[in-house]
Design a protein around this motif. Structure first.
Motif, PDB file in Angstrom:
ATOM      1  N   GLU A  13      31.936  53.638  54.390  1.00 57.88           N
ATOM      2  CA  GLU A  13      32.028  52.366  53.668  1.00 57.88           C
ATOM      3  C   GLU A  13      31.703  52.545  52.184  1.00 57.88           C
ATOM      4  O   GLU A  13      32.315  51.926  51.319  1.00 57.88           O
ATOM      5  N   GLU A  14      30.704  53.388  51.924  1.00 53.60           N
ATOM      6  CA  GLU A  14      30.347  53.700  50.527  1.00 53.60           C
ATOM      7  C   GLU A  14      31.560  54.308  49.820  1.00 53.60           C
ATOM      8  O   GLU A  14      31.850  53.989  48.669  1.00 53.60           O
ATOM      9  N   GLU A  21      36.755  50.972  43.412  1.00 50.18           N
ATOM     10  CA  GLU A  21      36.322  50.688  42.035  1.00 50.18           C
ATOM     11  C   GLU A  21      36.837  51.765  41.068  1.00 50.18           C
ATOM     12  O   GLU A  21      37.272  51.462  39.956  1.00 50.18           O
ATOM     13  N   LEU A  22      36.777  52.989  41.565  1.00 48.34           N
ATOM     14  CA  LEU A  22      37.221  54.106  40.715  1.00 48.34           C
ATOM     15  C   LEU A  22      38.724  54.019  40.437  1.00 48.34           C
ATOM     16  O   LEU A  22      39.184  54.285  39.319  1.00 48.34           O
ATOM     17  N   VAL A  23      39.479  53.645  41.443  1.00 46.05           N
ATOM     18  CA  VAL A  23      40.922  53.503  41.254  1.00 46.05           C
ATOM     19  C   VAL A  23      41.180  52.463  40.168  1.00 46.05           C
ATOM     20  O   VAL A  23      42.016  52.664  39.266  1.00 46.05           O
ATOM     21  N   ASP A  24      40.440  51.354  40.211  1.00 49.68           N
ATOM     22  CA  ASP A  24      40.627  50.324  39.181  1.00 49.68           C
ATOM     23  C   ASP A  24      40.218  50.856  37.808  1.00 49.68           C
ATOM     24  O   ASP A  24      40.875  50.585  36.802  1.00 49.68           O
ATOM     25  N   TRP A  25      39.129  51.615  37.787  1.00 52.19           N
ATOM     26  CA  TRP A  25      38.658  52.160  36.511  1.00 52.19           C
ATOM     27  C   TRP A  25      39.721  53.096  35.928  1.00 52.19           C
ATOM     28  O   TRP A  25      40.055  53.023  34.736  1.00 52.19           O
ATOM     29  N   ILE A  26      40.274  53.954  36.783  1.00 53.53           N
ATOM     30  CA  ILE A  26      41.282  54.909  36.298  1.00 53.53           C
ATOM     31  C   ILE A  26      42.547  54.153  35.842  1.00 53.53           C
ATOM     32  O   ILE A  26      43.158  54.481  34.825  1.00 53.53           O
ATOM     33  N   GLY A  27      42.902  53.116  36.602  1.00 50.35           N
ATOM     34  CA  GLY A  27      44.060  52.296  36.210  1.00 50.35           C
ATOM     35  C   GLY A  27      43.867  51.724  34.808  1.00 50.35           C
ATOM     36  O   GLY A  27      44.760  51.786  33.952  1.00 50.35           O
ATOM     37  N   GLU A  28      42.670  51.173  34.568  1.00 46.25           N
ATOM     38  CA  GLU A  28      42.331  50.622  33.237  1.00 46.25           C
ATOM     39  C   GLU A  28      42.408  51.713  32.164  1.00 46.25           C
ATOM     40  O   GLU A  28      42.908  51.488  31.059  1.00 46.25           O
ATOM     41  N   GLU A  60      20.085  59.113  44.821  1.00 39.81           N
ATOM     42  CA  GLU A  60      20.351  58.021  43.879  1.00 39.81           C
ATOM     43  C   GLU A  60      21.587  57.263  44.349  1.00 39.81           C
ATOM     44  O   GLU A  60      22.501  57.859  44.928  1.00 39.81           O
ATOM     45  N   PRO A  61      21.656  55.972  44.069  1.00 40.51           N
ATOM     46  CA  PRO A  61      22.852  55.227  44.481  1.00 40.51           C
ATOM     47  C   PRO A  61      24.082  55.660  43.683  1.00 40.51           C
ATOM     48  O   PRO A  61      23.980  55.956  42.486  1.00 40.51           O
ATOM     49  N   LEU A  62      25.218  55.688  44.366  1.00 39.19           N
ATOM     50  CA  LEU A  62      26.460  56.093  43.689  1.00 39.19           C
ATOM     51  C   LEU A  62      26.755  55.197  42.494  1.00 39.19           C
ATOM     52  O   LEU A  62      27.281  55.663  41.475  1.00 39.19           O
ATOM     53  N   ALA A  63      26.430  53.907  42.612  1.00 43.76           N
ATOM     54  CA  ALA A  63      26.734  52.980  41.515  1.00 43.76           C
ATOM     55  C   ALA A  63      26.040  53.440  40.225  1.00 43.76           C
ATOM     56  O   ALA A  63      26.632  53.408  39.143  1.00 43.76           O
TER      57      ALA A  63
END
Ligand SMILES: Cc1ncc(COP(=O)(O)O)c(C=O)c1O
Length: 494
Positions: A13-14, A21-28, A60-63
């Motif tokens: 799930e993580e 989120e990463l896909v959106d970041w890379i898209g941006e 540490e949390p991935l975020a």
């Protein structure tokens, strides 16, 4: 036994959450490729100072980790995907290649043996053969994908050394025995990967013979002939010639046909270093540059230079794979397999055991763009380069310093040859001062963060290079580079 709490991977799930989120970041990132300066502030130690010097005691949390990457790492990178990246040989991490690379990482395939990745091994053979067909080489080559052209050329020269079984260097080595000096020839414009391969293989730097190049930076065949004859007379053993299709400095093309004739006559291994420009064979009107490459023993082209594939991906094509195998194959008992005589085990064709699944991203690029799409993109880059060269040529005081058969233009500003607003008498500038003037122009342009250009030295002249190879570069980026260059040329020395 009870399992301890923190064993195993992070929950799937993580992965799903952060990957989305990463896909959106890379898209941006791709939609706004100029968000970050192409060249960051060059402050040595800044990244080390910004990050903890010791590893974390506990998870540490991935975020938080991803947040640090965005705030501390990405702004301090040089952005090769930036459309203003016009330095070195520019390249692009394209959409299909990123998907392929991502999948290859997730699948974590190691095709060292055919059985440790049957589809990966066969896809590599298929994809390297696609590359061969795309660039117009005849049938009958063995293909392997290495990380870099430096590795591919090292492999080619290792095969050349092993192609003469009487030397038996594989078994006996080079030292402590009666061997003549082994000689390798390349033009004085060839990439240092040839020299580094010679250093690594025990051939030695002094045995890489620089062959003079002509006014257009192409190897002079008669000089090659003379060097080989002199070496034979001196008792040396010529083993290989490296011809370059697209030299690093000016993208000149050696007369491969004439070099092939000499290699055939002298029975020398002929390696073609086409790391950048080999893909020109995919464009009908550029394919003539390949003439003679069809008679090479080995040929390297880097999809991570001008075939829209992110680092790293270098295709080595070899006509005599048995020599490459003799150079590198050494099968331990634990790696023997029942099928080893009938399949390709890639560990036999290089010094590394493990073999990354690089074919996947390259296969995806070729499928997703198609042969016509690849040709159109390369053609477009050459047209952009021709437009830029036209601006330079038409401007008094600016000179084109080498032919530009592909997508790289070498030029400089010489205040002695045109009107100038520089104080003092520009006409009395020395050659060294003109060189320093161009170095200052380059520094000023690169400090803008809008474009990143590189330089080289041609026959003692410091020249500026504009290299086009990024899918996001448009004419407006070149126009901006040109504007910055002309402004910088007016800045006097301090
Ligand atoms: C002509 C040529 N050969 C070889 C290389 C080395 O390439 P790599 O970085 O893949 O080792 C380069 C790098 O620019 C090059 O221009």
């Amino acid at each position: 036994m009870t399992e301890p709490d923190a064993v195993g991977d992070l929950p799937t799930e993580e992965f799903r959450k952060h990957a989305r989120e990463l896909v959106d970041w890379i898209g941006e990132y791709f939609e706004h490729p100029e968000r970050f300066p192409v060249l960051p502030p060059l402050i040595p130690g800044a990244t080390r100072d910004a990050l903890p010097a010791t590893p974390p005691d506990s998870a540490e949390p991935l975020a938080r980790i991803l947040g640090d990457i965005e705030s501390q790492i990405v702004p301090r990178l040089t952005h090769w995907n930036h459309p203003g990246f016009l330095a070195y040989f520019a390249n692009t991490a394209s959409v299909p290649a990123i998907l392929g690379e991502w999948l290859a990482t997730a699948l974590n395939t190691n095709a060292m043996l055919w059985r440790t990745g049957p589809a990966a091994a066969e896809l590599e053979a298929l994809t390297t053969d696609w590359v061969r067909q795309l660039i117009g080489l005849p049938a009958g080559w063995f293909g392997t994908i290495t990380d870099l052209a430096s590795t591919s050329t090292l492999y080619a020269l290792a095969a050349a050394r092993e192609a003469d079984p009487t030397l038996d260097i594989r078994r006996r080595g080079l030292a402590g025995r009666d061997l003549p000096a082994l000689r390798v020839y390349c033009s004085d414009q060839a990439h240092t990967s040839v020299h580094k391969a010679a250093m690594t293989l025990g051939i030695g730097l002094d045995n890489v013979v620089p062959i003079a190049s002509d006014a257009d930076f192409r190897m002079i065949p008669s000089a090659l002939d003379a060097a080989i004859a002199a070496d034979r007379a001196a008792g040396h053993r010529p083993i290989a010639v490296v011809g370059v299709l697209g030299t690093t400095s000016s993208t000149s093309v050696d007369p491969l046909d004439a070099v092939a004739d000499i290699c055939a006559r002298e029975k020398l291994w002929f390696h073609v270093d086409a790391a950048y420009a080999g893909v020109c064979g995919a464009v009908p009107e550029l394919r003539h540059h390949m003439a003679g490459a069809d008679r090479a023993d080995s040929f390297v082209v880097n999809p991570h230079k001008w075939l829209f594939t992110p680092m790293d991906c270098s295709v080595l094509l070899v006509r005599r794979p048995e020599a490459l195998k003799r150079a590198f194959s050494l099968v331990a008992a634990y790696l023997e397999t029942a099928e080893q005589e009938s399949v390709v085990n890639y560990m036999d064709y290089g010094f590394q055991l493990g073999h990354r699944f690089r074919a996947l991203k390259l296969w995806m690029v070729i499928r997703a763009f198609g042969a016509d799409g690849i040709a159109a993109r390369i053609r477009h880059h050459c047209a952009l380069a021709a437009t830029f060269a036209g601006w330079v040529r038409e401007s008094p005081g600016w000179t084109i310093e080498a032919p530009h058969p592909f997508s790289v233009v070498c030029f400089r500003h010489d205040p002695r040859t045109g009107p100038t607003s520089l104080p003092g008498s520009a006409s009395t500038m020395t050659d060294a001062e003109v060189n320093a003037h161009n170095a200052r122009i380059l520094d000023a342009v690169n400090a803008s963060g809008e474009v990143f250009l590189s330089h080289t030295v041609l026959r003692g002249k410091y020249v500026i290079r504009v290299a086009i190879g990024n899918l996001r570069t448009e004419q407006r980026h070149l126009a901006r580079a040109w504007e910055l260059l002309r402004t910088a040329a007016r800045i006097p020395a301090t």
